[in-house]
Design a protein around this motif. Structure first.
Motif: not given
Length: 525
Positions: A36-42
């Motif tokens: 979840r915590n790398i979803l937005t930057p990815f």
């Protein structure tokens, strides 16, 4: 409200099967927060490159909050299946396997939009399916002889969630940067498989509360009777309110082309639940005689709980944006931090590691220092008082990030370290709302409704994310944009102040309702 000072201490021992559930939760939470915590930057840097750069952050936020709405919508399904058919353990185990398949899709389909979205759907389906059950499964391991130890375990349960989240938040942005999406999304998948095996290994040690049989006096049947019942010489105002909700739901569904499926469908669901619940409460006494008093009183208790849940939804609209709006803000900040003479760079997504780290510090501090001190001062920190304060602290956090955004919009260079303060305020709010809410939801739910009540607690998060999507859609309206320009602040800063005001109003309403709410005890005998 029942004061802790008046409760009788129980004497039973701590259940020996608890470590299996706690370890399972730690691994599962690492897997969830890791992805979840790398979803937005990815999404911004890789998957959504076909979207115009100026609109990419907005589209990434839309995908992120749509995913989060799914995660907290599917608990309705998981709770119902567990309560009526399969029991909590079996439902958790089989949904966990679906969850693992979703992680595999993210790792395999890093370059395929459709394949990646299938993975997100499977994770939302699997994670959502087990979400209301693990916490209530913990509660099932206790009875009235050892219920005083349940609070310690619920706090430990929440502590281990944040233990897994901390390491996921700190490490996964590095793996994404240095090793690519397949590795960064693959590692959480491995942790989810380990979580499933840990849960399975304790199967013979758990207390398995069987599903409730079909009940002619169930919650839904009592509600239906109350809404449809006639009374000589009286109208049916409750039925009118329920019909208004149905008409509103149909109107929302009719606007799918303009609103989008997710906003329209969730709005329709919220209108149905709210209006049918209000209608039933208006005529609930008409169900007496057709159904036993205990069943009618149980429905009244659930409807009172749902009011509490509804008033918490603004908190979730603020909390979940730390993984979207706050990351977008951090991307515009100076990432170089100087701490005690040591200079280092922070990846914006890593700032989320502050949240679980602070939770792990605040839970023992609150239990060992703050709450005992408040008790000595005569200010008993009851569950609803803690939740009221938590919503207010979240509003303060958003006032701070709004001020930081004004500086950024003015062209000032702002260090990412300034986000520490709003993270601290938001985390204090989270501990007071979310950790408390888990125990509150379980303790107030009648035995036959525990899974569904926990699902409705999580549905509040879906509604919170719905507010985010509605506000984001609203600021695309030309009239709204013109009004914002006249306010003297930018669009993002205006949204931040709006959410802060939204939460402050919710805290006021929650505090007023808390004074009227009477606590009950629904632990096993």
């Amino acid at each position: 409200m029942t004061s802790p000072a008046t409760e009788v201490k129980s004497t039973g021992r701590m259940p020996r099967q608890i470590p299996y559930i706690i370890a399972n939760e730690g691994c599962e939470r690492f897997s969830f927060y890791g992805m979840r915590n790398i979803l937005t930057p990815f999404l911004i840097s890789t998957l959504l490159l076909f979207v115009a750069e100026a609109h990419r952050p907005s589209e990434a936020k839309h995908v992120f909050h749509t995913f989060m709405m799914g995660v907290y919508f599917f608990p309705l399904l998981g709770g119902w299946l567990a309560d009526r058919f399969f029991g909590k353990y079996n439902t958790i185990f089989w949904f966990s396997l679906i969850y693992c398949a979703g992680h595999a899709c993210l790792a395999i389909f890093e370059d395929s939009v459709n394949g990646f979205y299938v993975g997100l759907f499977l994770i939302a389906f699997g994670s959502g399916g087990i979400k209301p059950l693990v916490a209530s499964f913990v509660g099932d391991q206790f009875d009235k002889t050892n219920k005083d130890k349940a609070k310690v375990v619920f706090d430990a349960f929440y502590w281990i969630i944040n233990f897994g989240s901390f390491f996921a938040s700190a490490l996964m942005p590095i793996f994404l940067r240095d090793y690519g999406p397949s590795v960064a999304f693959g590692i959480p998948g491995i942790l989810m498989f380990i979580a499933t095996m840990v849960l399975w290994s304790g199967k013979k040690k758990y207390v398995h509360v069987p599903p409730a049989p079909s009940d002619p006096h169930s919650f839904l049947r009592v509600v239906r009777t109350a809404v449809l019942a006639r009374q000589p010489g009286a109208g049916r105002p409750g039925l009118i309110v329920a019909v208004i909700g149905m008409i509103g739901a149909l109107y929302a569904l009719a606007n799918i082309p303009d609103w989008g499926f997710v906003i329209a469908a969730c709005t329709a669901l919220v209108l149905l639940l709210a209006c049918i619940g209000i209608g039933a409460s208006m005529q609930l006494d008409r169900a007496r005689g057709v159904h036993p008093d205990a069943a009618v009183d149980g429905v009244r208790a659930v409807l009172r709980i749902l009011i509490v849940f509804a008033l918490v939804t603004p908190f979730w609209s603020l909390f979940d944006q730390k993984a979207s709006t706050w990351i977008v803000q951090a991307n515009a900040m100076s990432t170089e931090v100087n701490l005690l003479g040591w200079t280092f760079n922070v990846i914006p997504a890593q700032m989320q590691a502050l949240n679980p780290l602070l939770v792990m510090l605040l839970i023992p501090f609150n239990n060992l220092v703050l709450f005992p001190l408040l008790n000595k001062m005569g200010l008993v920190p009851t569950a609803l008082r803690r939740m009221t304060a938590g919503i207010a602290f979240s509003a303060l956090a958003w006032i701070v990030v709004g001020n930081l955004q004004v500086q950024l919009d003015g062209g000032d260079t702002v260090s990412i370290a300034w986000q520490i303060l709003p993270y601290a305020l938001l985390t204090l709010g989270e501990v007071l709302v979310s950790a408390t809410g888990l125990e509150f939801a379980y303790s107030q739910a009648p035995a036959s409704m525990k899974g569904v009540i926990m699902a409705l607690w999580y549905l509040a998060v879906t509604v919170g994310n719905l507010w985010v999507l509605i506000v984001n859609a609203g600021v695309k309206n030309e009239a709204v944009i013109a009004h914002i320009k006249n306010s003297g602040v930018g669009v993002i800063a205006f949204q931040m102040y709006f959410f802060a005001g939204f939460a402050l109003l919710a805290a006021l309403a929650f505090g007023l309702y808390a004074k009227r709410y009477k606590m009950v005890d629904h632990y096993r005998a």
